[in-house]
Design an enzyme around this catalytic site. Sequence first.
Site, mmCIF file in Angstrom:
data_model
loop_
_atom_site.group_PDB
_atom_site.id
_atom_site.type_symbol
_atom_site.label_atom_id
_atom_site.label_comp_id
_atom_site.label_asym_id
_atom_site.label_seq_id
_atom_site.Cartn_x
_atom_site.Cartn_y
_atom_site.Cartn_z
ATOM 1 N N TYR A 264 -14.616 17.680 -16.066
ATOM 2 C CA TYR A 264 -14.995 16.265 -16.112
ATOM 3 C C TYR A 264 -16.131 16.011 -15.117
ATOM 4 O O TYR A 264 -16.065 16.452 -13.960
ATOM 5 C CB TYR A 264 -13.780 15.400 -15.754
ATOM 6 N N ARG B 154 0.846 -1.212 0.000
ATOM 7 C CA ARG B 154 0.000 0.000 0.000
ATOM 8 C C ARG B 154 0.875 1.253 0.000
ATOM 9 O O ARG B 154 0.573 2.243 -0.647
ATOM 10 C CB ARG B 154 -0.957 0.024 1.192
#
Length: 379
Positions: free
Chosen positions: A99, A47
């Site tokens: 967007y 991670r």
Amino acid sequence: MKFETISVHTGVDKDDSYNSVTTPIYPTCTFAFEELEKKRRGYDYTRTMNPTRKALEENLAALEGGIAAWATCTGMAAETATMFLFQQGDHIITGRDIYCGTYRMFERCFQQFGLQFSFVDMGDPDQVKQAIRPETKGLWIETPSNPLLNLIDIAAMTEIAHEHNLLTIADNTFLSPYFQRPFEFGVDVIIHSTTKYLNGHSDVVGGAVIVNREDLAERVFFYVNGLGLGCSPFDAWLVLRGVKTLAYRMEGHQKNAMLLAEYLKQHPAVTRVYYPGLKNHPQHELACRQMKGFGGMLSFELDVRKVQPRDFFARLELFPLAESLGSVTSLIEHPWSMSHVAMSEDARREAGISESTVRVSVGLENADDLIADLDQALV
Ligand SMILES: *Cc1c(COP(=O)(O)O)cnc(C)c1O
């Protein structure tokens, strides 16, 4: 090194056990310590950091001219990490035709935590200046805009930002670093949906945050790790493979988009074409100044008295009716009912989107075949 060379080489060499020429995929969640308090080359948990992802990150940072990059699991994850650079009460100014997923994230996800947003016509720097309040902390720039290919003068935005001490973020998805390099105009953070041109083959979703300041690098890394936004080693590997041909793909996309724009412009069933490469685009001069190329995206308005969008889409054979963009495969879509449906009807109209607007992501097929397909569908 020049762009094409960076994209092929930077970050790639990660295997000194076997000297593989490509970057291995390291599908591991964890890395064993050499001894207590001693990590092998800094890796401990995927991670936080993974060698395959690191290869892509080094490559993307170099392509944009930044000092560090983080590869995230989606473009929206890259935006999420970036939004954590702000605090409760901060006000951010952005464009009206950004967007749609960004618009939704601002309105529906971050407003509830006390962030405030103004959506203005960023093509007009005065509108941006007028929207500034004491609590304004950021300018979020997306150029060219989606779907109408309006341009924002990045240098004019960073000038305003520097006067008012605002953080500037540029979404560089539509052009990629091959055609536009926002750091050269003084932007602080660049974000990408690598789903689009950087990967380029419609087979992965991903994103990236790139910075060119040490203080921002530390904070973005903290949030990407802390919020768990990094991409998988498999996805990083795919994007890294895509990036190696970015320059050549962008040249091809642009060449085809120009040919399609010229064709559509003269067609009697098309009332308007939006493509910054056309001389009659209202910001063609800005495009030539700020961009190294015009990209592969174009939109147009159908004359609905001559052809209905539904019939036009149904007749097409080479253009899948699909959202997304930036792939070797041409894609076509209807912003009104597809990509921009999360915006209210009023917001869509205000952004200039109508039922007759069509957006095309021009792929790398032969342009003659694409034009022939449009031609038979526009009758
Ligand atoms: C697709 C896109 C995004 C979001 O990226 P995902 O990978 O779909 O999460 C953000 N900005 C722009 C301009 C995009 O085209």
